[in-house]
Design a protein around this motif. Structure first.
Motif, PDB file in Angstrom:
ATOM      1  N   HIS A  62       0.855  -1.236   0.107  1.00 37.69           N
ATOM      2  CA  HIS A  62       0.000   0.055  -0.062  1.00 37.69           C
ATOM      3  C   HIS A  62       0.910   1.321   0.147  1.00 37.69           C
ATOM      4  N   ALA A  63       0.762   2.137  -1.187  1.00 37.84           N
ATOM      5  CA  ALA A  63       1.719   3.215  -0.979  1.00 37.84           C
ATOM      6  C   ALA A  63       0.916   4.389  -0.203  1.00 37.84           C
ATOM      7  N   HIS A  64       1.810   4.641   0.579  1.00 37.91           N
ATOM      8  CA  HIS A  64       1.319   5.815   1.691  1.00 37.91           C
ATOM      9  C   HIS A  64       2.690   6.667   1.787  1.00 37.91           C
ATOM     10  N   ASP A  65       2.543   7.860   2.491  1.00 34.75           N
ATOM     11  CA  ASP A  65       3.786   8.823   2.783  1.00 34.75           C
ATOM     12  C   ASP A  65       4.325   8.221   3.857  1.00 34.75           C
ATOM     13  N   HIS A  66       5.252   7.374   3.928  1.00 35.96           N
ATOM     14  CA  HIS A  66       5.883   6.812   5.002  1.00 35.96           C
ATOM     15  C   HIS A  66       6.632   8.076   5.856  1.00 35.96           C
ATOM     16  N   GLU A  67       7.095   8.937   5.308  1.00 38.66           N
ATOM     17  CA  GLU A  67       8.035   9.929   5.981  1.00 38.66           C
ATOM     18  C   GLU A  67       6.951  10.687   6.956  1.00 38.66           C
ATOM     19  N   HIS A  68       5.556  10.620   6.642  1.00 39.02           N
ATOM     20  CA  HIS A  68       4.559  11.243   7.511  1.00 39.02           C
ATOM     21  C   HIS A  68       4.528  10.266   8.688  1.00 39.02           C
ATOM     22  N   CYS A  69       4.577   9.119   8.661  1.00 37.65           N
ATOM     23  CA  CYS A  69       4.800   8.198  10.000  1.00 37.65           C
ATOM     24  C   CYS A  69       5.782   8.553  10.947  1.00 37.65           C
ATOM     25  N   VAL A  70       6.959   8.834  10.323  1.00 37.60           N
ATOM     26  CA  VAL A  70       8.021   9.234  11.320  1.00 37.60           C
ATOM     27  C   VAL A  70       7.936  10.535  11.675  1.00 37.60           C
ATOM     28  N   GLU A  71       7.483  11.472  10.860  1.00 41.22           N
ATOM     29  CA  GLU A  71       7.019  12.818  11.551  1.00 41.22           C
ATOM     30  C   GLU A  71       6.349  12.712  12.688  1.00 41.22           C
ATOM     31  N   ASP A  72       5.218  12.088  12.476  1.00 41.81           N
ATOM     32  CA  ASP A  72       4.152  11.983  13.432  1.00 41.81           C
ATOM     33  C   ASP A  72       4.819  11.328  14.754  1.00 41.81           C
ATOM     34  N   ALA A  73       5.662  10.044  14.397  1.00 41.64           N
ATOM     35  CA  ALA A  73       6.258   9.399  15.716  1.00 41.64           C
ATOM     36  C   ALA A  73       7.097  10.492  16.629  1.00 41.64           C
ATOM     37  N   ILE A  74       7.974  11.213  15.797  1.00 42.79           N
ATOM     38  CA  ILE A  74       8.797  12.110  16.443  1.00 42.79           C
ATOM     39  C   ILE A  74       8.175  13.150  17.270  1.00 42.79           C
ATOM     40  N   ALA A  75       7.033  13.802  16.661  1.00 45.50           N
ATOM     41  CA  ALA A  75       6.170  14.796  17.289  1.00 45.50           C
ATOM     42  C   ALA A  75       5.482  14.060  18.533  1.00 45.50           C
ATOM     43  N   ALA A  76       5.043  13.086  18.369  1.00 51.51           N
ATOM     44  CA  ALA A  76       4.222  12.400  19.308  1.00 51.51           C
ATOM     45  C   ALA A  76       5.470  12.266  20.612  1.00 51.51           C
TER      46      ALA A  76
END
Length: 162
Positions: free
Chosen positions: A12-26
């Protein structure tokens, strides 16, 4: 608290960089709220763990960190992993002796994972009913359940249809 994106199934294509950014922000928010130090090494280890939805082993993390100036000695990396686990930012997949990002950081919950034997992706799922059943069964035997992780291996829908 903003939650990182849920694990995406293989293919499934998705913006994986977004996952990393969200994890860091959290993680930053959680550490600030608890007055904890979110060191550069802890941040980098969290980034590496979230760099894919596949569980990553400590040796792979050490290899990735070897050329960085953050301290890649095994005890230092293991301390960073322990910190991330203790604060609910990552989970340990026992069966694989590996680590995966927590999709519910800072929330009290049990770690339930679907692990694809074909592609290696691990997806964290909600499992309140499952944990309630286990806690009740344990309680009926006089046992107090404290920690619980459930790892289910099988084949994800993408690998099955591919």
């Amino acid at each position: 608290m903003k939650k990182p994106a849920k694990a995406a199934p293989a293919g499934h294509a998705h913006d994986h960089e977004h996952c990393v950014e969200d994890a860091i922000a959290a993680a930053e928010k959680l550490c600030a709220a608890k007055d904890l130090r979110f060191t550069p090494l802890r941040r980098r280890v969290l980034e590496l763990v979230w760099s894919s939805h596949k569980p990553v082993g400590a040796y792979a993390l050490l290899d990735s960190l070897r050329n960085e100036d953050l301290g890649s000695a095994p005890p230092t990396v293991y301390r960073a992993l322990d910190f991330l686990i203790e604060n609910g930012l990552i989970h340990r997949i026992e069966r694989m002796n590996a680590f995966v990002g927590c999709s519910h950081p800072g929330e009290a919950h049990r770690g339930f994972f679907l692990i694809c034997a074909e592609c290696g992706n691990a997806e964290e799922i909600e499992g309140d009913g499952v944990s309630d059943t286990i806690v009740a069964a344990a309680s009926s035997r006089g046992f107090t359940a404290r920690e619980m992780t459930l790892e289910v291996t099988g084949v994800c829908s993408d690998c099955k249809s591919g």
